[in-house]
Scaffold this motif. Structure first.
Motif, PDB file in Angstrom:
ATOM      1  N   UNK A  60       0.824  -1.205   0.000  1.00 45.33           N
ATOM      2  CA  UNK A  60       0.000   0.000   0.000  1.00 45.33           C
ATOM      3  C   UNK A  60       0.862   1.260   0.000  1.00 45.33           C
ATOM      4  N   UNK A  61       1.856   1.313   0.900  1.00 44.54           N
ATOM      5  CA  UNK A  61       2.673   2.525   0.996  1.00 44.54           C
ATOM      6  C   UNK A  61       3.607   2.641  -0.206  1.00 44.54           C
ATOM      7  N   UNK A  62       4.080   1.517  -0.740  1.00 47.71           N
ATOM      8  CA  UNK A  62       4.913   1.581  -1.953  1.00 47.71           C
ATOM      9  C   UNK A  62       4.096   2.112  -3.128  1.00 47.71           C
ATOM     10  N   UNK A  63       2.873   1.623  -3.282  1.00 44.72           N
ATOM     11  CA  UNK A  63       2.019   2.080  -4.380  1.00 44.72           C
ATOM     12  C   UNK A  63       1.679   3.562  -4.243  1.00 44.72           C
ATOM     13  N   UNK A  64       1.382   3.994  -3.014  1.00 40.95           N
ATOM     14  CA  UNK A  64       0.971   5.373  -2.792  1.00 40.95           C
ATOM     15  C   UNK A  64       2.109   6.367  -2.993  1.00 40.95           C
ATOM     16  N   UNK A  65       3.354   5.918  -2.811  1.00 41.80           N
ATOM     17  CA  UNK A  65       4.495   6.838  -2.931  1.00 41.80           C
ATOM     18  C   UNK A  65       5.286   6.617  -4.216  1.00 41.80           C
TER      19      UNK A  65
END
Length: 265
Positions: free
Chosen positions: A142-147
Motif C-alpha cells: 500500500x505505501x509503496x504504491x501510494x508513494x
C-alpha cells in the motif's frame, strides 16, 4: 499556564535554531545517500528499564526525526536496516512485536500528511518481502504504491534483508537475463549484477555515508555491494533511540571536509 507557554516557546526556539543550522549545512556538499544501521534498541530498553518492544518503538521515533533532518538537508536517499533475515531467529514474542510495529508504522506512513507525503518521498521495502507476515506485506504494498510517483527523495526500509541474499538474488537474475538473450550471453559482468541489485532497481545511488550506532563496529551484512571505496563509515557508541543532531552533525561536517579536500586536488 505560564509553564506551558514557556515550554512551547522553548520548543519553538529550539526548532528555529535547528532549522537555521541545517540550512547552513545544506549550503555545503551533502551526501546523496546515507545508510543507517539502527542498532541498540534492546540495550537502550534494558538501560532505561523498558520492554524490548518499547525500545523498538522509541527507535522508530528516532528514525522519523532523522528522516526529517536528512530531507531538510536535501539528502536524496536514506536506507535504514530495519530487520535482518537473521533476526527471525530471535525470540518469537519479540519478532511478532516487531512485525506488529512494522504493520502499524507502514500504515501510518501511507496516510495523507505523513512524513513521506510532506517531503515527496518514495518508499521502497528492500529485501525478502515474501518472508513477512501477510498484514505487513499488505501494508508495504500500500505505501509503496501510494508513494511510487514521489520523486524528491527515496527511503529504503531494508526488511528482511541481508547483503548476501541481495547479491545472490542479483546474480541469479543476471544469469536468467543472460540465458534469455538470443544468442545466450555467457559473460556476466559487474554491470549486469549491479543492475539487478534491489537498491538500484529502486533508483538509489551508491552509499556515501554509512552510520552504525551502539558502539558495534561491523557492517552485519548490510549494503556491502553499495558501499564503494569512497563510502565513509561512522560508528558511534550512542544507542539508536538516543541518536540525534549531537552525533549526526559532526558526521555531516566530516563528509563536507573530505568533499572539499577532494575538490581541491
Amino acid at each position: 499556564m505560564l509553564s506551558y507557554l514557556t515550554d512551547d516557546f522553548y520548543n519553538w526556539t529550539r526548532k528555529v535554531c535547528r532549522n537555521a543550522l541545517l540550512k547552513v549545512l545544506a549550503a555545503g556538499p551533502v551526501p546523496l545517500h546515507i545508510a543507517f544501521v539502527m542498532d541498540g534498541n534492546r540495550r537502550y530498553a534494558r538501560m532505561n528499564h523498558k520492554l524490548a518492544q518499547q525500545g523498538h518503538t522509541d527507535g522508530y521515533e528516532t528514525l522519523t526525526k532523522m528522516l526529517e533532518v536528512c530531507y531538510y538537508l536535501n539528502i536524496k536517499c536514506v536506507s535504514a536496516y530495519a530487520f535482518s533475515i537473521e533476526n527471525f531467529k530471535r525470540d518469537p514474542e519479540e519478532v511478532n512485536a516487531l512485525m506488529r510495529l512494522a504493520a502499524e508504522k507502514l500504515e501510518e506512513l501511507s496516510q495523507h500528511g505523513s512524513l513521506l507525503d510532506q517531503y515527496g518521498v518514495r518508499l521502497n521495502i528492500v529485501g525478502r518481502k515474501d518472508m513477512l507476515p501477510e498484514d505487513v506485506q499488505v501494508a508495504a504494498r500500500q505505501v509503496e504504491d501510494m508513494t511510487r510517483h514521489n520523486s524528491r527523495a527515496i527511503l529504503n526500509l531494508c526488511m528482511p534483508y541481508t547483503s548476501r541474499d541481495e547479491m545472490t538474488t542479483a546474480v541469479q537474475s543476471a544469469v536468467r537475463n543472460a540465458l534469455k538473450s538470443d544468442p545466450p550471453n555467457l559473460e556476466i559482468t559487474e554491470k549486469d549484477i549491479d543492475a539487478e541489485m534491489l537498491t538500484n532497481l529502486a533508483g538509489s545511488p551508491p552509499v556515501d555515508v554509512l552510520i552504525r550506532t551502539s558502539g558495534v563496529k561491523r557492517l552485519s551484512d548490510f549494503m556491502l555491494w553499495q558501499s564503494c571505496e569512497d563510502t565513509q563509515l561512522h560508528f558511534t557508541p550512542t544507542y539508536w533511540p538516543d541518536f540525534g543532531l549531537t552525533e549526526f552533525i559532526p558526521m555531516i561536517l566530516d563528509y563536507q571536509r573530505k568533499a572539499w579536500a577532494r575538490s581541491s586536488l
